[in-house]
Design a protein around this motif. Structure first.
Motif, PDB file in Angstrom:
ATOM      1  N   UNK A 104     -11.788   6.042   0.082  1.00 15.00           N
ATOM      2  CA  UNK A 104     -11.257   5.894   1.440  1.00 15.00           C
ATOM      3  C   UNK A 104     -12.080   6.698   2.439  1.00 15.00           C
ATOM      4  N   UNK A 105     -12.518   7.891   2.037  1.00  8.22           N
ATOM      5  CA  UNK A 105     -13.382   8.689   2.912  1.00  8.22           C
ATOM      6  C   UNK A 105     -14.687   7.957   3.205  1.00  8.22           C
ATOM      7  N   UNK A 106     -15.290   7.393   2.167  1.00  6.44           N
ATOM      8  CA  UNK A 106     -16.559   6.695   2.362  1.00  6.44           C
ATOM      9  C   UNK A 106     -16.395   5.459   3.241  1.00  6.44           C
ATOM     10  N   UNK A 107     -15.283   4.754   3.078  1.00 13.23           N
ATOM     11  CA  UNK A 107     -15.085   3.492   3.779  1.00 13.23           C
ATOM     12  C   UNK A 107     -14.430   3.661   5.147  1.00 13.23           C
ATOM     13  N   UNK A 108     -13.933   4.863   5.450  1.00 16.80           N
ATOM     14  CA  UNK A 108     -13.267   5.078   6.731  1.00 16.80           C
ATOM     15  C   UNK A 108     -11.909   4.425   6.827  1.00 16.80           C
ATOM     16  N   UNK A 109     -11.215   4.261   5.689  1.00 16.87           N
ATOM     17  CA  UNK A 109      -9.913   3.598   5.652  1.00 16.87           C
ATOM     18  C   UNK A 109      -8.809   4.598   6.003  1.00 16.87           C
ATOM     19  N   UNK A 110      -7.841   4.213   6.843  1.00 17.35           N
ATOM     20  CA  UNK A 110      -6.722   5.109   7.171  1.00 17.35           C
ATOM     21  C   UNK A 110      -5.908   5.459   5.926  1.00 17.35           C
ATOM     22  N   UNK A 111      -5.401   6.702   5.899  1.00 18.60           N
ATOM     23  CA  UNK A 111      -4.678   7.201   4.722  1.00 18.60           C
ATOM     24  C   UNK A 111      -3.393   7.895   5.161  1.00 18.60           C
ATOM     25  N   UNK A 112      -2.326   7.627   4.409  1.00 18.29           N
ATOM     26  CA  UNK A 112      -1.061   8.347   4.544  1.00 18.29           C
ATOM     27  C   UNK A 112      -0.689   8.905   3.185  1.00 18.29           C
ATOM     28  N   UNK A 113      -0.436  10.215   3.107  1.00 15.67           N
ATOM     29  CA  UNK A 113       0.039  10.837   1.885  1.00 15.67           C
ATOM     30  C   UNK A 113       1.522  11.135   1.980  1.00 15.67           C
ATOM     31  N   UNK A 114       2.255  10.843   0.900  1.00 13.66           N
ATOM     32  CA  UNK A 114       3.704  11.045   0.856  1.00 13.66           C
ATOM     33  C   UNK A 114       4.045  11.980  -0.299  1.00 13.66           C
ATOM     34  N   UNK A 115       4.640  13.118   0.004  1.00 17.45           N
ATOM     35  CA  UNK A 115       5.127  14.095  -0.972  1.00 17.45           C
ATOM     36  C   UNK A 115       4.004  14.511  -1.925  1.00 17.45           C
ATOM     37  N   UNK A 116       4.023  14.056  -3.172  1.00 18.07           N
ATOM     38  CA  UNK A 116       2.893  14.335  -4.070  1.00 18.07           C
ATOM     39  C   UNK A 116       1.577  13.951  -3.413  1.00 18.07           C
ATOM     40  N   UNK A 117       1.602  12.862  -2.626  1.00 14.89           N
ATOM     41  CA  UNK A 117       0.390  12.409  -1.962  1.00 14.89           C
ATOM     42  C   UNK A 117      -0.218  13.470  -1.069  1.00 14.89           C
ATOM     43  N   UNK A 118       0.620  14.239  -0.380  1.00 20.09           N
ATOM     44  CA  UNK A 118       0.105  15.337   0.439  1.00 20.09           C
ATOM     45  C   UNK A 118      -0.551  16.382  -0.449  1.00 20.09           C
ATOM     46  N   UNK A 119       0.044  16.670  -1.585  1.00 15.60           N
ATOM     47  CA  UNK A 119      -0.509  17.668  -2.489  1.00 15.60           C
ATOM     48  C   UNK A 119      -1.838  17.193  -3.081  1.00 15.60           C
ATOM     49  N   UNK A 120      -1.922  15.920  -3.444  1.00 11.48           N
ATOM     50  CA  UNK A 120      -3.179  15.371  -3.957  1.00 11.48           C
ATOM     51  C   UNK A 120      -4.266  15.456  -2.896  1.00 11.48           C
ATOM     52  N   UNK A 121      -3.913  15.137  -1.650  1.00 11.39           N
ATOM     53  CA  UNK A 121      -4.897  15.194  -0.575  1.00 11.39           C
ATOM     54  C   UNK A 121      -5.404  16.613  -0.351  1.00 11.39           C
ATOM     55  N   UNK A 122      -4.506  17.600  -0.450  1.00 13.65           N
ATOM     56  CA  UNK A 122      -4.933  18.992  -0.304  1.00 13.65           C
ATOM     57  C   UNK A 122      -5.864  19.401  -1.439  1.00 13.65           C
ATOM     58  N   UNK A 123      -5.515  19.020  -2.668  1.00 14.40           N
ATOM     59  CA  UNK A 123      -6.357  19.351  -3.822  1.00 14.40           C
ATOM     60  C   UNK A 123      -7.698  18.630  -3.712  1.00 14.40           C
ATOM     61  N   UNK A 240     -19.874  -0.080   5.036  1.00 10.06           N
ATOM     62  CA  UNK A 240     -21.190  -0.209   4.424  1.00 10.06           C
ATOM     63  C   UNK A 240     -21.391  -1.600   3.843  1.00 10.06           C
ATOM     64  N   UNK A 241     -22.617  -2.065   3.843  1.00  6.91           N
ATOM     65  CA  UNK A 241     -22.962  -3.395   3.337  1.00  6.91           C
ATOM     66  C   UNK A 241     -22.453  -3.552   1.912  1.00  6.91           C
ATOM     67  N   UNK A 242     -21.728  -4.670   1.674  1.00  7.50           N
ATOM     68  CA  UNK A 242     -21.205  -4.946   0.341  1.00  7.50           C
ATOM     69  C   UNK A 242     -19.876  -4.316   0.067  1.00  7.50           C
ATOM     70  N   UNK A 243     -19.318  -3.497   1.018  1.00  2.48           N
ATOM     71  CA  UNK A 243     -18.079  -2.785   0.748  1.00  2.48           C
ATOM     72  C   UNK A 243     -16.899  -3.714   0.584  1.00  2.48           C
ATOM     73  N   UNK A 244     -16.963  -4.905   1.162  1.00  5.24           N
ATOM     74  CA  UNK A 244     -15.834  -5.820   1.059  1.00  5.24           C
ATOM     75  C   UNK A 244     -15.877  -6.649  -0.216  1.00  5.24           C
ATOM     76  N   UNK A 245     -16.814  -6.358  -1.088  1.00  2.00           N
ATOM     77  CA  UNK A 245     -16.874  -7.036  -2.371  1.00  2.00           C
ATOM     78  C   UNK A 245     -17.537  -8.394  -2.295  1.00  2.00           C
ATOM     79  N   UNK A 246     -18.322  -8.647  -1.213  1.00  2.00           N
ATOM     80  CA  UNK A 246     -18.983  -9.952  -1.063  1.00  2.00           C
ATOM     81  C   UNK A 246     -20.173 -10.085  -2.023  1.00  2.00           C
TER      82      UNK A 246
END
Length: 246
Positions: A104-123, A240-246
């Motif tokens: 997601x960082x490489x592709x610039x995709x928006x991210x929402x972390x929920x509960x454990x998700x916030x902890x995973x994002x911090x780690x 990035x070129x090819x990121x959409x799986x084309x």
């Protein structure tokens, strides 16, 4: 305009339904309903090997990503020994969600972390966790009983992106016995009245927000609306070129 496709990481657990008792990839339906209500299309993302390759392929097709709630993160991921109450971590899910965040960082995709998700994002960012919140606050109100949500009053920093989504105060549904201690690259933006960190966000144009509570359970579904709206602005031509799986 096509409805944004939003990926949601899933549990992998022994589960029972109908006549079956099997390992299953699952997620509470309220997550998918929250995405659907906000105008998106939910897509469940079970752990898939090889993690890095599969995560890159999945995220290339997504307009947004939710790192969902679930079990404790393995303490070895943030260089700690397990607390007596830290149990049942899932190495496959940890590896998968960390790979999804890389992609997601490489592709610039928006991210929402929920509960454990916030902890995973911090780690993922190089931070660490406090492994048992009652040791900090002296009670169990953030995790009152198995299968029961607690209610916590949360104050949100007025100048934050999060405040523009849900306002500066909320009573939220929570179910966690761990919390984020360190969060490199993120700004702390919400706290419980006992001082526990309840939300963080990354600077910059990309939506990258995490909350310790469960927004899918109550009226603060503005978080899901913001994610879907941000996903609607994602253009694959900008990836990035090819990121959409084309």
């Amino acid at each position: 305009m096509a409805r944004p496709l939003i990926g949601l990481s899933t549990y992998r657990e022994q589960a029972r339904w109908g006549v079956w008792d099997q390992h299953a990839d699952l997620l509470p339906t309220v997550y998918a309903h929250a995405i659907e209500t906000a105008g998106g299309v939910p897509a469940l993302l079970p752990p898939t090997k090889p993690y890095d390759e599969a995560a890159t392929a999945a995220v290339a097709r997504l307009d947004g990503l939710v790192i969902s709630g679930g079990a404790d993160v393995a303490p070895q991921r943030y260089d700690q020994d397990p607390h007596d109450r830290t149990t049942n971590w899932r190495e496959d899910r940890d590896s998968w969600e960390l790979a999804l965040l890389d992609a997601a960082d490489r592709a610039g995709v928006p991210v929402l972390g929920v509960c454990r998700g916030m902890q995973v994002m911090a780690v993922h960012a190089g931070g660490g966790l406090d492994q048992h919140v009652p040791d900090l606050v002296g009670d169990d109100r953030h995790n009152p009983a198995p299968g029961v949500f607690g209610e916590t009053s949360v104050s949100v920093a007025p100048e934050s992106r999060l405040a523009s989504m849900i306002g500066t105060s909320q009573t939220v549904h929570c179910h966690h016995h761990q919390s984020v201690r360190d969060h490199p690259g993120f700004t702390a933006v919400a706290w419980a009245d006992d001082g526990v960190l309840e939300a963080m966000e990354a600077p910059g144009d990309r939506l990258c927000v995490a909350v310790q509570w469960h927004p899918e359970m109550a009226a603060d579904a503005g978080l899901f609306q913001a994610l879907v709206d941000a996903g609607a602005g994602v253009t694959r031509s900008a990836r990035p070129s090819g990121a959409a799986g084309d």
